[in-house]
Design a protein around this motif. Structure first.
Motif, PDB file in Angstrom:
ATOM      1  N   ARG A  19     -24.484  32.408   2.944  1.00 35.92           N
ATOM      2  CA  ARG A  19     -23.470  31.231   3.049  1.00 35.92           C
ATOM      3  C   ARG A  19     -22.082  31.413   3.707  1.00 35.92           C
ATOM      4  O   ARG A  19     -21.914  30.200   4.492  1.00 35.92           O
ATOM      5  CB  ARG A  19     -23.103  31.145   1.309  1.00 35.92           C
ATOM      6  N   VAL A  20     -21.526  32.509   3.792  1.00 34.43           N
ATOM      7  CA  VAL A  20     -20.403  32.551   4.572  1.00 34.43           C
ATOM      8  C   VAL A  20     -20.898  32.277   6.087  1.00 34.43           C
ATOM      9  O   VAL A  20     -19.977  31.847   6.938  1.00 34.43           O
ATOM     10  CB  VAL A  20     -19.700  33.903   4.421  1.00 34.43           C
ATOM     11  N   VAL A  21     -21.780  33.082   6.556  1.00 32.65           N
ATOM     12  CA  VAL A  21     -22.086  33.027   7.921  1.00 32.65           C
ATOM     13  C   VAL A  21     -22.708  31.572   8.345  1.00 32.65           C
ATOM     14  O   VAL A  21     -22.155  30.890   9.428  1.00 32.65           O
ATOM     15  CB  VAL A  21     -23.174  33.923   8.153  1.00 32.65           C
ATOM     16  N   ASP A  22     -23.363  30.869   7.469  1.00 33.60           N
ATOM     17  CA  ASP A  22     -23.850  29.351   7.709  1.00 33.60           C
ATOM     18  C   ASP A  22     -22.705  28.575   7.892  1.00 33.60           C
ATOM     19  O   ASP A  22     -22.607  27.618   8.756  1.00 33.60           O
ATOM     20  CB  ASP A  22     -24.720  29.031   6.872  1.00 33.60           C
ATOM     21  N   TYR A  23     -21.735  28.740   7.075  1.00 28.80           N
ATOM     22  CA  TYR A  23     -20.620  27.912   7.110  1.00 28.80           C
ATOM     23  C   TYR A  23     -19.504  28.001   8.550  1.00 28.80           C
ATOM     24  O   TYR A  23     -19.264  27.067   8.821  1.00 28.80           O
ATOM     25  CB  TYR A  23     -19.598  27.969   5.934  1.00 28.80           C
ATOM     26  N   ALA A  24     -19.407  29.213   8.722  1.00 27.92           N
ATOM     27  CA  ALA A  24     -18.861  29.540   9.919  1.00 27.92           C
ATOM     28  C   ALA A  24     -19.397  29.210  11.150  1.00 27.92           C
ATOM     29  O   ALA A  24     -18.568  28.767  12.174  1.00 27.92           O
ATOM     30  CB  ALA A  24     -18.538  31.037   9.830  1.00 27.92           C
ATOM     31  N   PHE A  25     -20.745  29.435  11.399  1.00 26.64           N
ATOM     32  CA  PHE A  25     -21.369  29.160  12.961  1.00 26.64           C
ATOM     33  C   PHE A  25     -22.280  28.122  12.582  1.00 26.64           C
ATOM     34  O   PHE A  25     -22.708  27.506  13.748  1.00 26.64           O
ATOM     35  CB  PHE A  25     -22.258  30.410  12.973  1.00 26.64           C
ATOM     36  N   ASP A  26     -22.721  27.141  11.512  1.00 31.81           N
ATOM     37  CA  ASP A  26     -23.530  26.199  11.581  1.00 31.81           C
ATOM     38  C   ASP A  26     -23.294  25.116  10.403  1.00 31.81           C
ATOM     39  O   ASP A  26     -24.040  24.515   9.362  1.00 31.81           O
ATOM     40  CB  ASP A  26     -24.936  26.596  11.222  1.00 31.81           C
ATOM     41  N   ALA A  27     -21.993  25.011  10.191  1.00 35.63           N
ATOM     42  CA  ALA A  27     -21.496  24.058   9.092  1.00 35.63           C
ATOM     43  C   ALA A  27     -21.931  22.454   9.350  1.00 35.63           C
ATOM     44  O   ALA A  27     -22.083  21.741   8.231  1.00 35.63           O
ATOM     45  CB  ALA A  27     -19.740  23.903   9.059  1.00 35.63           C
ATOM     46  N   ALA A  28     -22.126  22.370  10.683  1.00 35.87           N
ATOM     47  CA  ALA A  28     -22.728  20.915  10.950  1.00 35.87           C
ATOM     48  C   ALA A  28     -24.080  20.475  10.173  1.00 35.87           C
ATOM     49  O   ALA A  28     -24.407  19.349   9.860  1.00 35.87           O
ATOM     50  CB  ALA A  28     -22.738  20.571  12.536  1.00 35.87           C
TER      51      ALA A  28
END
Length: 391
Positions: A19-28
């Motif tokens: 969840r943290v990684v996805d929000y930081a690197f692929d929030a779109a």
């Protein structure tokens, strides 16, 4: 701020990591459901979390790698996926995580590398640019000169990974910081990506080169991976790329900044080339780094370094390096008068071979007299640092 602790994440916290990684690197892409296989993180490394008051604040992935370095294979740590949710940013957690990571790597790895989102951001913690890469883009027909190169081209599958291992290991003896891959790395990083094609070139029953590339919806080919054992194999791979002239508009590939593609093509003006910053490197321990370096066999003598490091206190001080028979022995000698003064970032660039000594004196943080500079230049000549694995 609360006391923090860095520790590996248990299996039941892997979705929290993602969840943290996805929000930081692929929030779109929006918030995924995390109910399927897409919630599985990159298990090639170790996922860690920084906790404060029992709450996960920041995450990262640590890799244990072996890379080519001045003609030998040496251990190196890798850092990736460093991310913090927005409600916890600018509270010092990244600094805590990096400091704790360096403590974990100390006495095990002399160097650590990362591929940054922002170079200036990591410079404040002691990382420095360790290489540059040349990005070449051209119409595929520009590479048609190489179509007559010898060798049989073959599309490869994950089960072919062993047949390519010697290609990368031979390549690594010329291009430093090439990762020595195992089966998991080949399968997960090179083959099992869903959108990448891998081709090899074979001569006399053995592969001598390979490329890994993808083609996007706008008819652009991107060659992320290429390695070869000799120049003829490289030509053969270029010939393969040129055969896509009816399929793609452009081919983009990455080579060392010292590469000669412009000298190879008949029409250099048809090639757009741009120098790109590559990975960043850091010395974990001055003593370990200076003892890990393979020195020239003829190198001999002693130099004393005064080193500054604002993040890892054990690197602050004066160190004596004695070199003989290709080996260095380093010890702390804080009461000695230094021959050289250097910050930890410049030391990393010298050790890996990105900066030659004259460049480090002129462009970076090396201060010394001419005699000591001449000796250091003999010990640490520049190298072609060209990693082909992004992590």
């Amino acid at each position: 701020m609360s006391r923090t602790e860095l520790r590996p994440l248990s299996a039941d916290r892997q979705v929290d990591f993602q969840r943290v990684v996805d929000y930081a690197f692929d929030a779109a892409a929006g918030p995924p459901s995390y109910d399927g296989p897409e919630s599985t993180p990159d298990l090639l490394g170790t996922q860690l979390g920084l906790f404060a008051d029992g709450t996960l604040r920041t995450v990262c992935t640590h890799y244990e790698l072996t890379v080519s370095h001045r003609g030998e294979w040496v251990p190196m740590a890798g850092l990736a996926g460093l991310a913090t949710l927005p409600e916890h940013r600018r509270e010092g957690y990244v600094r805590d995580l990096l400091s704790a990571s360096l403590e974990r790597w100390r006495n095990e790895f002399a160097f650590v590398a990362l591929w940054p989102f922002d170079y200036g951001y990591y410079e404040q913690f002691g990382w420095a640019m360790g290489c540059t890469l040349m990005e070449y883009t051209c119409p595929p027909e520009t590479l048609a000169f190489a179509r007559d190169s010898p060798g049989q081209l073959e599309r490869l599958t994950p089960d072919d990974w062993k047949r390519l291992q010697h290609v990368v290991e031979t390549y690594g003896m010329e291009y430093d910081f090439t990762v020595q891959r195992d089966e998991s790395w080949w399968r997960r990083r090179i083959f099992d990506t869903g959108d990448r094609y891998v081709y090899g070139i074979e001569r006399d029953g053995q592969f001598h080169g390979y490329v890994g590339y993808s083609i996007d919806d706008e008819s652009r080919m991107k060659v992320l991976y290429n390695a070869f054992t000799d120049h003829e194999a490289f030509r053969g791979l270029l010939g393969l790329l040129s055969n896509h002239d009816s399929q793609v508009e452009t081919v983009t590939l990455y080579r060392p900044a010292e590469s000669s593609l412009l000298d190879m093509v008949p029409d250099p003006k048809a090639v757009d080339c741009e120098v790109r910053p590559g990975m960043m490197v850091r010395v974990v321990s001055v003593i370990d780094a200076l003892e890990t370096v393979p020195y020239p066999e003829e190198a001999t003598g002693t130099l004393t370094f005064a080193v500054t490091d604002e993040t890892a206190a054990w690197n602050n001080g004066t160190f004596e390096l004695t070199v003989s028979d290709g080996t260095g022995v380093c010890r702390r000698v804080d009461d000695a008068t230094p021959d050289l003064r250097v910050d930890i970032e410049t030391l990393a660039q010298l050790v890996v071979g990105y900066h030659a000594v004259p460049e480090a004196r002129k462009l970076a943080g090396l201060e010394t007299d001419d005699e000591s500079a001449t000796r250091l230049a003999r010990w640490l000549p520049p190298r072609t640092v060209s990693p082909i694995d992004n992590f």
